[in-house]
Scaffold this active site. Sequence first.
Site, short mmCIF file in Angstrom:
data_model
loop_
_atom_site.label_atom_id
_atom_site.label_comp_id
_atom_site.label_asym_id
_atom_site.label_seq_id
_atom_site.Cartn_x
_atom_site.Cartn_y
_atom_site.Cartn_z
N GLY A 1 6.81 -0.58 -9.26
CA GLY A 1 6.71 -0.64 -7.80
C GLY A 1 5.69 -1.69 -7.37
N SER B 1 0.97 13.26 -5.96
CA SER B 1 0.70 13.32 -4.53
C SER B 1 0.16 14.71 -4.19
CB SER B 1 1.99 13.08 -3.75
OG SER B 1 1.80 13.37 -2.38
N TYR C 1 18.57 22.12 -0.79
CA TYR C 1 17.91 20.81 -0.76
C TYR C 1 16.97 20.75 0.43
CZ TYR C 1 16.81 15.92 -0.26
OH TYR C 1 16.11 14.75 -0.14
N SER D 1 5.49 -3.63 -3.43
CA SER D 1 5.29 -2.99 -2.12
C SER D 1 4.05 -2.09 -2.14
CB SER D 1 6.53 -2.16 -1.78
OG SER D 1 6.39 -1.53 -0.52
N GLY D 2 3.51 -1.85 -0.95
CA GLY D 2 2.49 -0.82 -0.76
C GLY D 2 1.31 -0.91 -1.71
N ILE D 3 0.91 0.26 -2.22
CA ILE D 3 -0.31 0.32 -3.02
C ILE D 3 -0.11 -0.27 -4.41
CG2 ILE D 3 -1.25 2.25 -1.69
CD1 ILE D 3 -0.40 4.16 -3.87
N GLY D 4 1.13 -0.29 -4.89
CA GLY D 4 1.40 -0.91 -6.20
C GLY D 4 1.13 -2.40 -6.16
N ASN E 1 3.84 3.91 -10.78
CA ASN E 1 3.49 3.93 -9.35
C ASN E 1 4.69 4.01 -8.41
OD1 ASN E 1 1.69 2.84 -6.90
ND2 ASN E 1 3.49 1.52 -7.08
N1 LIG Z 1 1.92 6.29 0.84
C1 LIG Z 1 1.45 7.53 0.71
O1 LIG Z 1 0.94 8.12 1.67
C2 LIG Z 1 1.51 8.24 -0.61
C3 LIG Z 1 0.97 9.54 -0.70
C4 LIG Z 1 1.04 10.20 -1.92
C5 LIG Z 1 1.65 9.61 -3.00
N2 LIG Z 1 2.18 8.35 -2.90
C6 LIG Z 1 2.83 7.77 -4.07
O2 LIG Z 1 2.36 6.46 -4.27
C7 LIG Z 1 3.37 5.67 -4.92
C8 LIG Z 1 3.50 4.33 -4.24
O3 LIG Z 1 3.99 4.52 -2.94
P1 LIG Z 1 3.76 3.52 -1.71
O4 LIG Z 1 3.13 4.34 -0.65
O5 LIG Z 1 3.10 2.27 -2.14
O6 LIG Z 1 5.27 3.28 -1.26
P2 LIG Z 1 6.17 1.97 -1.09
O7 LIG Z 1 5.44 0.93 -0.33
O8 LIG Z 1 7.46 2.46 -0.54
O9 LIG Z 1 6.37 1.48 -2.57
C9 LIG Z 1 7.22 2.18 -3.46
C10 LIG Z 1 7.66 1.26 -4.56
O10 LIG Z 1 8.56 1.99 -5.39
C11 LIG Z 1 9.70 1.18 -5.61
N3 LIG Z 1 10.90 1.92 -5.90
C12 LIG Z 1 11.58 2.76 -5.09
N4 LIG Z 1 12.71 3.18 -5.69
C13 LIG Z 1 12.73 2.60 -6.90
C14 LIG Z 1 13.65 2.63 -7.98
N5 LIG Z 1 14.79 3.31 -7.92
N6 LIG Z 1 13.38 1.91 -9.09
C15 LIG Z 1 12.24 1.18 -9.15
N7 LIG Z 1 11.33 1.09 -8.16
C16 LIG Z 1 11.59 1.80 -7.05
C17 LIG Z 1 9.86 0.40 -4.32
O11 LIG Z 1 10.73 -0.70 -4.52
P3 LIG Z 1 11.62 -1.27 -3.29
O12 LIG Z 1 10.65 -1.82 -2.30
O13 LIG Z 1 12.47 -2.29 -3.92
O14 LIG Z 1 12.40 -0.10 -2.76
C18 LIG Z 1 8.42 0.02 -4.06
O15 LIG Z 1 8.04 -1.08 -4.84
C19 LIG Z 1 4.64 6.53 -4.89
O16 LIG Z 1 4.85 7.09 -6.17
C20 LIG Z 1 4.33 7.62 -3.89
O17 LIG Z 1 5.03 8.82 -4.17
C21 LIG Z 1 2.11 7.65 -1.73
#
Ligand SMILES: NC(=O)c1ccc[n+]([C@@H]2O[C@H](COP(=O)([O-])OP(=O)(O)OC[C@H]3O[C@@H](n4cnc5c(N)ncnc54)[C@H](OP(=O)(O)O)[C@@H]3O)[C@@H](O)[C@H]2O)c1
Length: 326
Positions: free
Chosen positions: A60, A181, A203, A63-66, A133
Amino acid sequence: MYLTTAAAVLTYRFPHRPGSDVSLYAMLKPHGPSGFGYSSTAEDVTDGLDLTGRRILITGCNSGIGHEAMRVLASRGATVIGAARTLEKAAAACAAVGGSTEPVACELEEPASVRACVETVLAGAPLDGLVANAGIMALPKRVLCHGYEKQFFVNHIGHFILVNGLLGHLTDDARVVMLSSAAHTMGWKDGIRFDDLSAEKAYSDIRNYGQSKLCNLLVARELGRRFEGTERRAFGVHPGVIATNLGRNMTMPGMGLFNRLGPLLVLKSIPQGAATETWAVAHPDARAHNGAYLADCNVKRSSSFGADLDLAAKLWAKSEEIVAAL
Ligand SMILES: NC(=O)c1ccc[n+]([C@@H]2O[C@H](COP(=O)([O-])OP(=O)(O)OC[C@H]3O[C@@H](n4cnc5c(N)ncnc54)[C@H](OP(=O)(O)O)[C@@H]3O)[C@@H](O)[C@H]2O)c1
């Protein structure tokens, strides 16, 4: 804890809005025993660290934190293998940050893509860090992936294939960081629904997301157990509540006000959100906490399901069974 959980619940109900740099909550919350806390950024927690020679994979990365974690780790000298769903996305993300990066494709919903990623990484030098991530959250409707509920499959099974494929390619003191999370507490009341992993009986966008994040945490617990007596480390991480693209599937009418005020009041910025996973994979002090659940760069108590090592072992065995049949 209660405020964080309330913020998590509220925020998961809101669509994406870029975060501000400092929220009121971040200003009020004190740092923890590690010397870091809610308001620390990935740059803060790596200040003065020289990661030259360290090789770290992060999923990941686009995007985002990754993306922020990759940027900061590379800026401190690490070689970061940036994994994204396509090579194009990974290459663009890697090109956008300085330092040493290597793009790789890893589509977590396709075992063939994950296995190809494993083969690519195996061809290079061993890994000092693996940060699982990537993630998806709160799909409004039940979607199946190889017969399993999609959040379970992408967030857990995809990473399970990746982590297992690379376990033998870790250096002796490598760290594995699983993004969980606070939502791991928001899953089903009976823990993991082993008898309904396709969510056919029931679900829920949030409960099934919570279940998948419980799985991520339990994999970290099981790895921590397996790493006991070695120099390897495993961690489960709650990064905070951050306005990223993660909320892209959420649509709730009438929430515009919170959407505007959230970043100012309670949300972490992306640099703050990237801090805990970056601390876990890079900071020397994290070594003392093998198998721990981390939030705000400190050890936190998880739910009782999240600390249940028997449940972790059961999940591991079931996941092996699922993966073997794919
Ligand atoms: N943001 C929060 O408040 C929060 C809170 C708790 C935990 N987290 C965890 O933190 C992590 C990072 O999240 P984020 O907030 O940075 O979200 P994000 O900006 O949506 O980033 C998520 C990343 O995961 C990738 N991804 C999604 N589906 C995928 C797949 N099928 N195969 C490979 N990569 C995939 C996305 O790729 P694309 O852009 O190509 O879809 C993106 O690079 C996640 O695991 C999330 O559960 C976040």
